[in-house]
Design an enzyme around this catalytic site. Sequence first.
Site, PDB file in Angstrom:
ATOM      1  N   CYS A 141      58.221 142.856  45.761  1.00 59.45           N
ATOM      2  CA  CYS A 141      59.729 142.361  45.845  1.00 59.45           C
ATOM      3  C   CYS A 141      59.502 141.876  44.384  1.00 59.45           C
ATOM      4  CB  CYS A 141      59.655 141.327  46.887  1.00 59.45           C
ATOM      5  SG  CYS A 141      61.134 140.281  46.844  1.00 59.45           S
ATOM      6  N   CYS A 144      61.457 138.452  44.328  1.00 58.39           N
ATOM      7  CA  CYS A 144      60.830 137.382  44.914  1.00 58.39           C
ATOM      8  C   CYS A 144      59.609 136.788  43.719  1.00 58.39           C
ATOM      9  CB  CYS A 144      59.646 137.400  46.000  1.00 58.39           C
ATOM     10  SG  CYS A 144      60.517 138.542  47.359  1.00 58.39           S
ATOM     11  N   ASP A 145      58.700 137.719  43.243  1.00 54.20           N
ATOM     12  CA  ASP A 145      57.820 137.719  42.207  1.00 54.20           C
ATOM     13  C   ASP A 145      57.833 137.895  40.677  1.00 54.20           C
ATOM     14  OD1 ASP A 145      56.180 136.894  44.415  1.00 54.20           O
ATOM     15  OD2 ASP A 145      56.039 139.074  44.758  1.00 54.20           O
TER      16      ASP A 145
END
Length: 315
Positions: A141, A144-145
Site C-alpha cells: 500500500c 499507507c507507507d
Amino acid sequence: MSETIERIECLIIGSGPAGYTAAIYASRADLKPVMYTGMQMGGQLTTTTEVDNFPGYPNGTDGTMMMEDLKNQAERFGTDVRFGLVTSVELSETEGGIHKVTVDESKLIEAETIIISTGASAKYLGLENEQRLIGGGVSACATCDGFFYKGQDVIVVGGGDTAAEEATYLAKLCKNVKMLVRRDEMRASKAMQHRVNTTENLEVFYNTELDDVLGDTVVDGVRVVNNVSGEKTEIEVTGVFIAIGHKPNTDLFKGVIDMDETGYIITKGKSTKTNVPGVFAAGDVQDKEYRQAVTAAGTGCMAALDAERYLAALE
Ligand code: NDP
C-alpha cells in the site's frame, strides 16, 4: 463466550462502499441494520488518496473522506456501525432460517439476513524474503507507507491500474521509482499508462519479475530477472511495493457459500442472492470483473433491496 445473544433483522459484514450503501438502503427500509466494519474500517478506499472517478465529485475526493461521508450517511438513517471482526458463521440453509454469527470470538448474533461485503485484500508474490520483510520495506500500500520512503529509491511490482497509480504516487515522494511489469505490456488503462510514461523519475522494466528481496532486517535491494533473457540484476532500493491484484475475503464462508475457483462468491443471475437463503453478497467479494467503488456501491444497494424483499416474502 458471552451469554447474551442479540437478534437482528439485517447484519452487514464489511465497511467498504458496498457495505455502507447497503446500510443506507437497509436502514431507510427500516431493517435496523447492524454493521461490523472489520479491521480496516472503510475498506480499500481508505488506502487511496485521490478518487477521481466516483460520480458526484467534479473535483475528485479523498478515499478516506469519502468513506467517512458514507459512514455518516448510513448512521444518519440509523445504521448501528460497530468496529469488530466476524470470526465465525453458522448459516441456516433453510428459507427463513436464522443465521448465527460470532464477532471477535465472543459476541453472538442471530441474523435473519446477512449482507456479505467483506471486499478483497492485496496479494503478495509469496517469496520467502518478501514475506519476512513485510513492514521492513515490503508493502502492498503506497498511500499507507509511501511517506516513509521520501527521497529514496523504490520498486513497484505489477502492471495494472493499482501498480500504475502506486508508482505515480510514489514518484511524487521518492527519488526514483522502478516499475516491474512481467509481460511486454501493462494491463493498466491507457490513461494510467500515459501518466506512468510521462512521469520523469519513473522507469518501467518490461518482461521483468522480482526474483528476491534482499536485506537482513530491512530491505536494501532486490534481485530482478528478465524473463526473456534470463538475466538477473541486483538493484539498490529501500522499498518494495507489491501491486499485483487482490484476493477476495471469503475464507469465513468456505464450504457453505458457493464460490468460483478463485474464491469470489457466486451470486444468482442479476441479483445479489447467494446459494444460502437470506444471505446476499455485494462489492468486490463477488466481483472480479469491474471492482470499482461505484459498482460496489451499486451492488450494495441491490443487496439491501434483495434482503428487504426476502424478509417481506417471509411475512
Ligand atoms: P489487476 O489484476 O488489474 O492487475 C494485476 C497486475 O499485476 C497485472 O499487471 C498482472 O500481470 C500483475 N501480476 C499478477 N500476478 C503477478 C505476479 N505473480 N508477478 C508479477 N506480476 C503479476 O489488479 P489491479 O489491482 O491493478 O486492479 C484491479 C482492478 O481495480 C482493475 O479492474 C483496475 O482497473 C481497478 N483499479 C482502478 C483504479 C482507478 O480507476 N483509479 C485504481 C486501481 C485499480 P498480467 O497483466 O501479466 O496478468
